[in-house]
Scaffold this motif. Structure first.
Motif, short mmCIF file in Angstrom:
data_model
loop_
_atom_site.label_atom_id
_atom_site.label_comp_id
_atom_site.label_asym_id
_atom_site.label_seq_id
_atom_site.Cartn_x
_atom_site.Cartn_y
_atom_site.Cartn_z
N SER A 87 -22.12 -43.29 -41.20
CA SER A 87 -20.70 -42.96 -41.03
C SER A 87 -19.89 -43.35 -42.26
N THR A 88 -20.25 -44.46 -42.90
CA THR A 88 -19.58 -44.87 -44.14
C THR A 88 -19.88 -43.88 -45.24
N GLU A 103 -27.37 -38.19 -51.61
CA GLU A 103 -27.03 -38.54 -53.00
C GLU A 103 -26.23 -39.83 -53.03
N ALA A 104 -25.26 -39.96 -52.14
CA ALA A 104 -24.45 -41.19 -52.10
C ALA A 104 -25.31 -42.39 -51.77
N ARG A 105 -26.22 -42.22 -50.82
CA ARG A 105 -27.12 -43.32 -50.43
C ARG A 105 -27.99 -43.75 -51.63
N LEU A 160 -11.89 -45.83 -52.89
CA LEU A 160 -13.24 -46.12 -52.41
C LEU A 160 -13.45 -47.62 -52.20
N MET A 161 -12.92 -48.41 -53.12
CA MET A 161 -13.06 -49.86 -52.99
C MET A 161 -12.35 -50.37 -51.74
N SER A 162 -11.14 -49.90 -51.50
CA SER A 162 -10.37 -50.42 -50.37
C SER A 162 -10.83 -49.85 -49.02
N LYS A 163 -11.12 -48.55 -48.97
CA LYS A 163 -11.50 -47.93 -47.70
C LYS A 163 -12.91 -48.29 -47.25
N PHE A 164 -13.81 -48.48 -48.20
CA PHE A 164 -15.22 -48.63 -47.85
C PHE A 164 -15.81 -49.96 -48.31
N ASP A 165 -14.95 -50.89 -48.73
CA ASP A 165 -15.38 -52.23 -49.13
C ASP A 165 -16.49 -52.18 -50.18
N LEU A 166 -16.28 -51.35 -51.21
CA LEU A 166 -17.26 -51.23 -52.29
C LEU A 166 -16.83 -52.08 -53.47
N SER A 167 -17.79 -52.50 -54.27
CA SER A 167 -17.46 -53.19 -55.52
C SER A 167 -16.93 -52.16 -56.51
N ARG A 168 -16.25 -52.63 -57.54
CA ARG A 168 -15.75 -51.71 -58.57
C ARG A 168 -16.93 -50.95 -59.20
#
Length: 85
Positions: A68-69, A53-55, A29-37
């Motif tokens: 899309s993300t 829910e994700a939002r 998730l961090m690498s594909k979607f540029d999320l913080s840990r």
């Protein structure tokens, strides 16, 4: 003792993926979607099954996340969920 047994029962009942899968999923998730840990861990802990829910999990002041993300995130989590704990 009793406390450890209760904690184990709780974790077993509510964990959605095994620890190794959770760690791999967090990294993905961090690498594909540029999320913080922190964001990735929260998603893995909650395993949202809908974009809404994700939002809600990722909504922070001023940060806009494209639908899309969110679709990609939910699909990634769904794939991991199918593998099971």
């Amino acid at each position: 003792g009793e406390f450890q047994r209760r904690v184990l029962d709780y974790v077993t009942k509510f964990s959605k993926v095994d620890p190794r899968t959770a760690a791999e999923l967090t990294e993905e998730l961090m690498s594909k979607f540029d999320l913080s840990r922190k964001e990735a861990v929260q998603l893995v802990n909650c395993m949202p099954s809908t974009i809404e829910e994700a939002r809600a999990i990722l909504s922070t002041k001023g940060k806009v996340i494209l639908t899309s993300t969110l679709e990609g995130i939910v699909a990634t989590l769904k794939k991991a969920r199918r593998k099971g704990p």
